[in-house]
Design a protein around this motif. Sequence first.
Motif, short mmCIF file in Angstrom:
data_model
loop_
_atom_site.label_atom_id
_atom_site.label_comp_id
_atom_site.label_asym_id
_atom_site.label_seq_id
_atom_site.Cartn_x
_atom_site.Cartn_y
_atom_site.Cartn_z
N LEU A 175 1.06 -0.84 -0.27
CA LEU A 175 -0.40 0.16 0.13
C LEU A 175 0.73 1.42 -0.45
O LEU A 175 0.70 1.90 -0.14
CB LEU A 175 -1.17 0.11 1.23
CG LEU A 175 -1.82 -1.05 1.33
CD1 LEU A 175 -2.75 -1.05 2.22
CD2 LEU A 175 -3.23 -1.12 -0.07
N TYR A 176 2.03 1.29 0.35
CA TYR A 176 3.53 2.27 0.42
C TYR A 176 4.02 2.76 -0.87
O TYR A 176 4.23 3.46 -1.20
CB TYR A 176 4.06 2.52 1.69
CG TYR A 176 3.04 3.11 2.99
CD1 TYR A 176 3.39 4.10 3.54
CD2 TYR A 176 2.69 1.15 3.96
CE1 TYR A 176 2.81 4.31 4.36
CE2 TYR A 176 1.73 2.20 5.06
CZ TYR A 176 1.98 3.45 4.87
OH TYR A 176 1.56 4.07 6.52
N ALA A 177 3.66 1.30 -1.55
CA ALA A 177 4.50 0.90 -3.10
C ALA A 177 3.97 1.69 -4.08
O ALA A 177 4.50 2.25 -4.88
CB ALA A 177 5.21 -0.53 -3.31
N ILE B 171 -1.46 4.95 -5.33
CA ILE B 171 -2.28 5.73 -4.42
C ILE B 171 -1.49 7.08 -4.52
O ILE B 171 -0.18 6.85 -4.66
CB ILE B 171 -2.22 4.81 -3.19
CG1 ILE B 171 -2.37 3.40 -3.25
CG2 ILE B 171 -2.63 5.14 -1.76
CD1 ILE B 171 -2.74 2.51 -2.37
N PRO B 172 -2.46 8.33 -4.43
CA PRO B 172 -1.91 9.60 -4.05
C PRO B 172 -1.23 9.73 -2.42
O PRO B 172 -2.07 9.20 -1.53
CB PRO B 172 -2.73 10.36 -4.21
CG PRO B 172 -3.88 9.53 -4.99
CD PRO B 172 -3.63 8.14 -4.69
N PRO B 173 0.09 10.33 -2.87
CA PRO B 173 0.54 9.35 -1.24
C PRO B 173 0.08 11.56 -0.01
O PRO B 173 0.24 11.24 1.37
CB PRO B 173 1.81 10.83 -1.33
CG PRO B 173 2.03 11.27 -2.44
CD PRO B 173 0.98 10.37 -3.50
N GLY B 174 -1.23 11.91 -0.98
CA GLY B 174 -1.24 13.19 0.08
C GLY B 174 -2.94 12.72 0.18
O GLY B 174 -3.05 13.26 1.32
N ALA B 175 -2.67 11.42 -0.06
CA ALA B 175 -4.44 10.82 0.41
C ALA B 175 -4.86 10.64 1.80
O ALA B 175 -3.70 10.59 2.50
CB ALA B 175 -4.58 9.55 -0.47
N TRP C 114 -5.70 4.65 3.68
CA TRP C 114 -4.62 3.47 3.46
C TRP C 114 -3.41 2.71 3.98
O TRP C 114 -3.12 2.71 3.80
CB TRP C 114 -4.09 3.80 2.06
CG TRP C 114 -3.24 4.61 1.46
CD1 TRP C 114 -3.83 6.20 1.27
CD2 TRP C 114 -2.00 5.01 1.40
NE1 TRP C 114 -2.93 7.57 2.11
CE2 TRP C 114 -1.81 6.81 1.58
CE3 TRP C 114 -1.33 4.13 2.03
CZ2 TRP C 114 -0.73 7.26 1.90
CZ3 TRP C 114 0.27 4.91 2.41
CH2 TRP C 114 0.44 6.08 2.08
N GLY C 115 -3.15 4.38 5.10
CA GLY C 115 -2.36 3.96 6.05
C GLY C 115 -2.44 3.28 7.05
O GLY C 115 -1.90 3.19 7.95
N LEU D 216 10.20 10.64 -2.11
CA LEU D 216 8.44 9.44 -2.57
C LEU D 216 9.19 8.59 -3.45
O LEU D 216 9.41 7.58 -3.01
CB LEU D 216 7.43 9.90 -3.05
CG LEU D 216 6.24 9.93 -3.09
CD1 LEU D 216 5.87 8.82 -1.81
CD2 LEU D 216 5.23 10.58 -3.66
N HIS D 217 9.25 8.75 -4.48
CA HIS D 217 10.14 7.78 -5.72
C HIS D 217 11.16 6.65 -4.67
O HIS D 217 11.00 5.58 -4.66
CB HIS D 217 10.76 7.81 -7.10
CG HIS D 217 10.94 6.87 -7.89
ND1 HIS D 217 9.99 6.96 -8.93
CD2 HIS D 217 11.98 6.92 -8.11
CE1 HIS D 217 10.41 6.34 -9.78
NE2 HIS D 217 11.24 5.71 -9.66
N SER D 218 12.20 7.22 -4.36
CA SER D 218 13.19 5.86 -3.69
C SER D 218 12.01 5.70 -3.11
O SER D 218 12.90 4.41 -1.78
CB SER D 218 14.12 6.93 -3.02
OG SER D 218 13.99 7.90 -2.12
N LEU D 219 11.58 5.77 -1.90
CA LEU D 219 11.02 5.45 -1.14
C LEU D 219 9.41 4.02 -1.07
O LEU D 219 9.86 2.92 -0.08
CB LEU D 219 9.98 6.47 0.23
CG LEU D 219 10.74 7.39 1.32
CD1 LEU D 219 9.96 8.03 1.67
CD2 LEU D 219 11.93 6.61 1.89
#
Length: 485
Positions: free
Chosen positions: A355-357, A361-365, A370-371, A454-457
Amino acid sequence: MACAGLLNIFTVQSTVITIPAIQESLNIPVSRLQLITSMYSISSGCILLLCGRLADVHGRKRVFLIGAACFTASSIAIPFSPNEVCFYALRALQGFSNAATVPSALGILATLYPPGSRRKWVFVTFSAASSLGSVVGNLVGGFIGAYLSWYWVFWIPAGIAGLVGLLAYSIVPPVAPSQLIQPDESSLGAGKHCEFPRSQPVDWIGGVTITASMVLLLFVLSYVNVLWSRSPPAMLGLLPFLAGGFVMWQRYLENGTFEWTPLIRTSMFVNADFSVSLIVMACFCGSYNSYLVFASIFYQDYLGLDTLQTTLCFIPAGVVGFLGCFALPPILSLCPSSFRVLVVGVACGIVSPLLYALPMIPPGASYWAWGFPAMCLCFSVDVVWPVLGLIVSRSVPDADQALAGGVLQTASLVGRAMGLAVAAAVQVGVLEQQQQNPPTSSSPPLLLGDPQLLHSLRAAQWTNVGLAVLALLLVLGFFHKLGRV
């Protein structure tokens, strides 16, 4: 006994939250901040096997009480450290103490409770206590960081350890070594015998060799990204010689006529259930631990949340795990095969980092979209750990239960260090590549943190997904005929 696991996780989680205060108090440079937490993990992991064997040979209750006393003393003394070196030394002693309490506690529990429903509840309770330690550690660390001195991060567990030691002294059956006998199956669980006699001395050569090997391995894995530009090849070159020498020495003691008992019999690994369980544990714990680390980086470095806000994001992981633990024994009793339970647990461990990858899924959701589900699915560790612990426990004789607990904990710790090292290498590599060759995109820019970060995470979380998938493939391949444990 379960409080040994609680104190272990509590100490790690609460210390992480108060690292800035410790750094300021002792003037620790940024380059050595990792030692505040890793010194405890390295010292604990390197001596687990030796402490497990000492517990089996010299008495599990005795080793547990010594570990609890040393943990109490070292935790009280740490805040009085006059300098950085003294702090690290006492932190290492705290780790050694944990290495004595956890294997001996598992050995005591596995011996007092025979295979059956009661043993399932025992192992689940031990796992639940660890989950509770994660929740309490985060909350206490956040509260202390906001309102009290960092000293209390060590004084609170010192008080708990002292109380646990006193209770263990009173409750665990005090049987003198000369009176110990090998109990039959009917006497197990009767509360009369928790230890076994051993006439052979401990294999100190093997203990020193495996301890040196574990120190080297965990140290290199903890600092792989820093050391690789310096001299890690020379350090890594020693590892095969130490590990190979340990294996050969153990085989010699097991097959020869030398009076020493081997630290660990190599024939134990012939049992496929035992060996595969350790590999699955290492892969799964490597994925789970790394997932939590990079989720924390995502919330703090990308979303810009403070320490207390990040702590609140992680609370569902511990709460759901703690509550879910007590549904596991009835499920294991009702389900005709523990294989299905293990598959569900590992599969949930895949979904959390996934779910983090996922880039869609927008990171600002919203965190609740999802978190929160990802954190709730962290109950997977409270399913996988007890089931694998039961498999390992039934794969070894009663006289080696503490050693088996030490081996299982070692597999978990090595997996955590290795998984984090691999995921960190991926994250750093992708981040450097992104910085050197920034991607051109027609999509609107993100309004949150650094898109390259964000891309690297996400790349690191994909690595965690891969480790969990590997654990699932091993379960599907080797445990498909697993019955009830």
